[in-house]
Each structure stands twice: as structure tokens, then as C-alpha cells.
Enzyme design. Structure first.
Site, PDB file in Angstrom:
ATOM      1  N   GLU A 284       4.426 -18.879  13.261  1.00 46.89           N
ATOM      2  CA  GLU A 284       5.484 -19.592  12.524  1.00 46.89           C
ATOM      3  C   GLU A 284       6.718 -19.761  13.418  1.00 46.89           C
ATOM      4  OE1 GLU A 284       3.764 -17.043  11.427  1.00 46.89           O
ATOM      5  OE2 GLU A 284       3.105 -17.377   9.358  1.00 46.89           O
TER       6      GLU A 284
ATOM      7  N   GLU B 115       5.334  -3.718   2.746  1.00 48.78           N
ATOM      8  CA  GLU B 115       4.633  -3.791   4.035  1.00 48.78           C
ATOM      9  C   GLU B 115       4.501  -2.375   4.624  1.00 48.78           C
ATOM     10  OE1 GLU B 115       6.117  -5.998   7.676  1.00 48.78           O
ATOM     11  OE2 GLU B 115       4.585  -7.421   7.080  1.00 48.78           O
TER      12      GLU B 115
ATOM     13  N   LYS C  16       9.837 -10.101  17.577  1.00 48.29           N
ATOM     14  CA  LYS C  16       9.520  -8.865  18.309  1.00 48.29           C
ATOM     15  C   LYS C  16       8.435  -9.164  19.351  1.00 48.29           C
ATOM     16  CE  LYS C  16       7.905  -4.158  17.589  1.00 48.29           C
ATOM     17  NZ  LYS C  16       7.607  -3.086  16.656  1.00 48.29           N
TER      18      LYS C  16
ATOM     19  N   LYS D 201      -3.876 -13.736   9.855  1.00 47.19           N
ATOM     20  CA  LYS D 201      -3.350 -14.428  11.041  1.00 47.19           C
ATOM     21  C   LYS D 201      -4.511 -14.915  11.912  1.00 47.19           C
ATOM     22  CE  LYS D 201       0.831 -11.700  11.961  1.00 47.19           C
ATOM     23  NZ  LYS D 201       1.422 -10.778  12.918  1.00 47.19           N
TER      24      LYS D 201
ATOM     25  N   GLY E 186       9.442  -4.070  12.882  1.00 45.66           N
ATOM     26  CA  GLY E 186      10.056  -5.346  12.487  1.00 45.66           C
ATOM     27  C   GLY E 186      10.953  -5.223  11.264  1.00 45.66           C
ATOM     28  N   ARG E 187      10.439  -4.596  10.208  1.00 47.52           N
ATOM     29  CA  ARG E 187      11.217  -4.516   8.960  1.00 47.52           C
ATOM     30  C   ARG E 187      12.315  -3.460   9.016  1.00 47.52           C
ATOM     31  NH1 ARG E 187       6.085  -3.399   8.767  1.00 47.52           N
ATOM     32  NH2 ARG E 187       5.322  -1.304   8.303  1.00 47.52           N
TER      33      ARG E 187
ATOM     34  N   HIS F 249      18.764 -12.863 -18.661  1.00 41.25           N
ATOM     35  CA  HIS F 249      18.425 -14.039 -19.463  1.00 41.25           C
ATOM     36  C   HIS F 249      17.101 -14.663 -19.056  1.00 41.25           C
ATOM     37  CE1 HIS F 249      22.217 -14.113 -21.658  1.00 41.25           C
ATOM     38  NE2 HIS F 249      22.703 -13.572 -20.546  1.00 41.25           N
TER      39      HIS F 249
HETATM   40  O1  F6P Z   1       3.982 -10.174   8.985  1.00 41.15           O
HETATM   41  C1  F6P Z   1       3.785  -9.224   9.951  1.00 41.15           C
HETATM   42  C2  F6P Z   1       4.925  -9.089  10.888  1.00 41.15           C
HETATM   43  O2  F6P Z   1       4.424  -8.448  12.016  1.00 41.15           O
HETATM   44  C3  F6P Z   1       6.118  -8.332  10.331  1.00 41.15           C
HETATM   45  O3  F6P Z   1       5.953  -6.977  10.297  1.00 41.15           O
HETATM   46  C4  F6P Z   1       7.182  -8.780  11.257  1.00 41.15           C
HETATM   47  O4  F6P Z   1       8.428  -8.453  10.765  1.00 41.15           O
HETATM   48  C5  F6P Z   1       6.899 -10.258  11.307  1.00 41.15           C
HETATM   49  O5  F6P Z   1       5.485 -10.327  11.283  1.00 41.15           O
HETATM   50  C6  F6P Z   1       7.457 -11.009  12.474  1.00 41.15           C
HETATM   51  O6  F6P Z   1       6.942 -10.582  13.698  1.00 41.15           O
HETATM   52  P1  F6P Z   1       7.654 -10.937  15.054  1.00 41.15           P
HETATM   53  O7  F6P Z   1       9.026 -10.383  15.010  1.00 41.15           O
HETATM   54  O8  F6P Z   1       6.808 -10.313  16.114  1.00 41.15           O
HETATM   55  O9  F6P Z   1       7.687 -12.444  15.187  1.00 41.15           O
END
Ligand code: F6P
Length: 553
Positions: A221, A362, A215, A513, A276-277, A393
Site C-alpha cells: 500500500e 494486532e 518500517k 499479503k 509498528g503499532r 445516540h
Molecule cells: O499490517 C501489518 C503491519 O506489519 C503492521 O504491523 C504495520 O504497522 C503495518 O503493517 C505497516 O508496516 P510498515 O511500516 O512496514 O509499512
């Protein structure tokens, strides 16, 4: 201003009054058992179930009476739930800490309708991106769009994390039955190099397409993995021109995407009013569409839309997400339950509990209400789970006989996707048996009747009275998956209204972060900078550097 304050005071007073009634009622209900409730009304199983929008929802195995439900529904009314639902669908700025709407529902609104954001009809923009995705999917699936050396695309790697990965990966796994067999899909998320190694390093770059999904297009990452993927591709194909054949982006941040070197033709947009979610129905679903095809993706959106309508227009007492949300409040805030188990009896749904974890935790893992005050009550429980019968199990022992109350959501389908022998019947009989055993247990008298040795009886007693919901649908189809996800989205939203918190921000992930990027710089050489962390963190940073640089003490 004064009028607003008075209105709020009145609302709080009303809610507190219902809350008190529920507390009193709880004192009575905790003395009741599900065995008693069922023997009081032989029709309970049938009466306390709803069949609507293709879902059979049985809530009879909850420790509730009509009175409990009426009080919970009153709580929803006093919390102004219905107006809040409207506010969400109409695009009011309900994400009040970020001053924007939360309009994931617009992503599945029919194209004839319109929703205005800042005076602009966003449905047109949604449809434009959807068509762009569909064209792209057809070109890849038909082999018309190929890699730099002319080979067809056989591997698609979605690079993203959190909402930019969990949704597509979960839905891809869930709908593998409908997936094209000609292309393999991978989901690269973790900054841990093992994830890159396992997902990418063994692929043929000439046949690989990367979708960078982010987003913000700033997430460390994702950007680290994207750069490594870019370098990996260039190391093999040795020409910058290859990038445009092997990389596309999904983002709200077109400027950053362009800076990365991806053209607007290869960029699929979405907007800041999609959390995002909550973004699976947006262009974030591109990898999923590439796997199941545009028609199935459209069926998935239909499923979402049906539940949206049900949530928006069905009276609260027949409204499945509202009832599920209120039952969740009942256990979380009155029984003191700490967790909820999500237990799908469908192997394809193995990532569903993980997906719900982000969606719920979240969203509602907050402790400050809309007025900036600390909440005096508990908000989101912990979500976890596993597919049946594997869970049976491993951890079900604790749900049956442990010291904690764990409400369970059982999810299953009447028909299997693979008809093999009598597997499905056995699977579903296990499911029904678990719900029955949890609710009614097995008492001392019964064990005595069975002639169980006296000294073993205390260990074999199952107290029962462990509540569960049963959600049954016909078959795992794209449409039904859409329904299931939308169901939980609206459960989470309803609970946020009762708890009076904002489910659409996530400030709680920011601090980590910020610290991580500070520490990453310091780790280059911690002996050349002044470390200002606590003594533990300072020492850990130095220890890491010492080990990697073989520093002698
Ligand atoms: O972990 C926080 C967060 O902002 C989530 O809400 C989101 O889905 C994820 O990081 C990834 O963010 P982006 O789509 O901006 O890379």
C-alpha cells in the site's frame, strides 16, 4: 532441560489453580449486582479509585470485590508478571518468534540512561534521530526549508499504513489544538485510489512534502502510494532533482530507501526492536512533530515515560494499567464478554478507538501460546468505540438493554480546550449519567412508582449491572495523550503475559499479503495462467477481468 520442564509444569499448575478459584468465585459474583455491592459499602466509589500520575481511575463500577481483585492479582503474580515487565524494559528478547527485544519504552527513556542491545547503547541512537527530527521540524516550520521552486511547505502528506499511520494520524487529530495553523497535514494510507485522490490530487506540488513512513519499506500500500506521489510530483515539476526537496523517508530499511532515491540526509531511522503499532515515539512521529513542534513532542514523550515508570515500579494492586488489564481478563475469560468499548468524551480523540483497535487486536489476537500450543482460553476481545455523546445516540441502546455484556472504558478531561458556554459541563454530566445508568439501571418498582403504564414497563426496565471504568485527566495536553497511549500499551502487554502469548508479532496479516501479490499478477490476464485457487476465488478473478476488459461470454 528437565529442570526447565519441571519449572514450567509447576507454573502451569499454579496458574490453573488460581484460574479454578476464579471460576468458582465467578459463580458467586454473577449472582451479585452493582446495586448490592454499592449498598454494602457506602464508601465504595471512593475506595475503589486511584489517583496517580495525573490520572483519576475509578474502577468501583466493576462487578468485583476485594476477593476478586486479590485473586486476579494472584493470577498476575503466578504468571510472573513483574519479571516479564522487567524483561521488557531491560531489552530481553521477549518477541520470541522474531528473536528480538520489544523496546518501544527505550524511545522515551531519558538521555542520561543506557540500554544495551547487542552490546550497543541504543539510547544514543534514539537521541541522535530525535535531534535530527527536531532540526528538520524547525527548518520546515520556520520556512527555511522550502520546496524545489522556493515556495514554503504548506502541505505535509504522511504516506504509511497500520502502525506507520494510525499513531501519527490519531495523535495529530488529538493534538490539533497545539498544531501549527500554517501547514496542512494529510494521511495517505489506503491503496484505494480514492484515498490518493482525496488527499493529494488537489494539492499544490510546489508546496507539498511527502513523508514515506514504513518500517520495512516494502508494504505494498505504502510503496504504491509513494510511487504514485513521486510520479504526480514529477509530472508537475518535471525534474528528478525536485524529489529530494519534496520526499523524506522514515524507515528501518535504509537500503530500500536509498533505492527509492531518498538520500540519507532525508532519511529518519528507527530499528527492528520497535514494533509498528508501538512506534509513535520513534521517527514515525515525524509528521506529528512537524505539526505540534519539538517542545510539544517532547512533552508527549514525558507523558509516556511517566506511565512507563508507574507501570514498572508501582505495586500491582495500585498499578493502573495492571488493574485495567486484570479487569479485562475478568470479563473476557470469566463473564465471556466478547468486546470492549472505548468511549472518549473528547471530540479530539475521535481516532483513539481505532488506534486502540490495532494496538490491542494486532497484539493479542493470537491463539497459540509461547510453547507453540493452542490456547484453551479466549485471548483478545474486539475493541471498538466512538466519541461521546455521538455514540449515545447510535449504539449505546445495545450496551444498555442488549443481550451482550460490554465493558466500557470511559475517558474524559476535567477541563475543556475550548471554553464555550456550558458545553463541557453538559458533556461530562452525560458521561457520568451513562456510567450510572449502565451500572444501576432502573427496575420495575421504580417505574411503577413513576406511574409508567404496566404494559410498557418491560421495555423500560434497565437491568443495569453493566461495568465500566472511568479514566479522568485534567486536560487534553501532549503529555496526557502520551500517558493515555502508554496506559493502553501496558494493558495490552499485561494481558499478553496472562494469556502467555507474544504481543509483538503479527503473522496473521502475512497470508493475505502473500495471496494478494500472487492474485495481483494473475489478474493481469487470468486466461493466460493456470489459476489454482478455490473455485470461488478463481471465478472472482476472471469476473473482474471480464468486466474490465469487456469480455463477451
Ligand atoms: O499490517 C501489518 C503491519 O506489519 C503492521 O504491523 C504495520 O504497522 C503495518 O503493517 C505497516 O508496516 P510498515 O511500516 O512496514 O509499512
Amino acid at each position: 532441560m528437565e529442570e526447565k520442564k519441571e519449572k514450567r509444569k509447576g507454573k502451569v499448575r499454579d496458574i490453573n489453580a488460581v484460574w479454578k478459584l476464579l471460576e468458582e468465585h465467578y459463580k458467586e459474583m454473577k449472582k451479585t449486582t452493582l446495586c448490592e455491592l454499592f449498598s454494602l459499602d457506602p464508601q465504595r466509589g471512593k475506595k475503589m479509585s486511584i489517583e496517580d500520575v495525573g490520572i483519576y481511575f475509578d474502577y468501583s463500577k466493576h462487578i468485583v470485590t476485594e476477593e476478586t481483585l486479590n485473586l486476579l492479582l494472584l493470577l498476575a503474580k503466578k504468571s510472573d508478571l513483574q519479571n516479564n515487565i522487567e524483561a521488557m524494559f531491560q531489552g530481553q528478547k521477549i518477541n520470541f518468534t522474531e528473536n528480538r527485544p520489544a523496546l518501544h519504552t527505550a524511545l522515551r527513556t531519558p538521555k542520561e540512561e543506557s540500554i544495551l542491545v547487542e552490546g550497543e547503547n541504543i539510547i544514543k541512537k534514539v537521541q541522535r534521530e530525535l535531534s535530527k527530527m527536531e532540526n528538520f521540524a524547525r527548518l520546515i516550520q520556520s520556512g527555511e526549508k522550502r520546496g524545489y521552486t522556493g515556495k514554503p511547505i504548506k502541505n505535509i502528506v504522511n504516506i504509511g499504513i497500520g502502525g506507520s499511520s494510525l499513531g501519527p494520524e490519531m495523535a495529530y487529530q488529538a493534538l490539533r489544538f497545539y498544531s501549527t495553523p500554517d501547514i496542512h497535514f494529510y494521511f495517505l494510507s489506503n491503496i484505494d485510489s480514492t484515498d490518493f485522490y482525496q488527499n493529494v490530487s488537489l494539492l499544490n506540488p510546489e508546496e507539498t512534502l511527502f513523508i514515506i513512513s514504513s518500517k520495512t519499506f516494502t508494504t505494498i500500500e505504502t510503496m504504491t502510494n509513494a510511487l504514485t506521489a513521486r510520479n504526480w510530483l514529477l509530472a508537475h515539476l518535471k525534474d528528478e532533482q525536485a524529489i529530494e526537496k519534496h520526499f523524506v523517508a522514515v524507515s528501518t530499511n535504509s537500503a530500500k530507501v536509498e533505492k527509492f532515491g531518498i538520500t540519507s540526509e532525508n532519511t529518519f531511522l528507527f530499528w527492528d526492536w520497535v514494533g509498528g503499532r508501538y512506534s509513535l515515539c520513534s521517527t514515525i512521529g515525524l509528521s506529528l512533530m512537524l505539526s505540534i513542534g519539538p517542545e510539544n513532542f517532547s512533552a508527549l514523550l514525558n507523558g509516556f515515560r511517566e506511565i512507563d515508570r508507574h507501570f514498572r515500579y508501582t505495586p500491582l494492586k495500585r498499578n493502573i494499567p495492571v488493574l485495567m488489564a486484570l479487569l479485562g481478563i475478568w470479563y473476557n475469560n470469566f463473564f465471556g464478554a466478547e468486546t470492549v468499548a472505548i468511549l472518549p468524551y473528547e471530540e479530539y480523540l475521535k481516532l483513539f478507538p481505532t488506534y486502540i483497535q490495532q494496538l490491542a487486536m494486532e497484539s493479542n489476537g493470537k491463539s497459540v501460546n509461547r510453547y507453540g500450543e493452542k490456547t484453551s482460553y479466549k485471548t483478545s476481545p474486539i475493541y471498538w468505540g466512538e466519541v461521546g455523546t455521538k455514540g449515545q445516540h447510535s449504539f449505546y441502546q445495545l450496551i444498555h438493554q442488549g443481550t451482550r455484556l460490554i465493558p466500557c472504558d470511559f475517558i474524559a478531561f476535567f477541563q475543556p480546550l475550548h471554553k464555550i458556554g456550558n458545553h463541557h459541563q453538559l458533556l461530562i454530566s452525560n458521561l457520568f449519567a451513562q456510567a450510572e445508568a449502565l451500572a444501576f439501571g432502573k427496575d420495575k418498582e421504580k417505574l411503577e412508582e413513576e406511574g409508567i403504564k404496566k404494559e410498557l414497563i418491560p421495555y423500560l426496565v434497565h437491568e443495569g449491572n453493566r461495568p465500566s471504568s472511568m479514566i479522568l485527566m485534567n486536560k487534553l495536553t501532549p503529555e496526557n495523550l502520551g500517558k493515555l497511549i502508554a496506559l493502553y500499551e501496558h494493558i495490552v502487554f499485561t494481558q499478553s503475559i496472562i494469556w502467555d502469548i507474544n504481543p509483538f508479532d503479527q503473522w496473521g496479516v502475512e497470508l493475505g499479503k502473500i495471496l494478494a501479490s500472487k492474485i495481483a499478477k494473475e489478474m493481469e490476464n487470468p486466461y493466460q495462467v493456470k489459476l489454482c485457487h478455490d473455485s470461488s476465488t478463481n471465478h472472482l478473478i476472471k469476473k473482474y477481468w471480464d468486466v474490465n476488459n469487456k469480455r463477451k461470454k
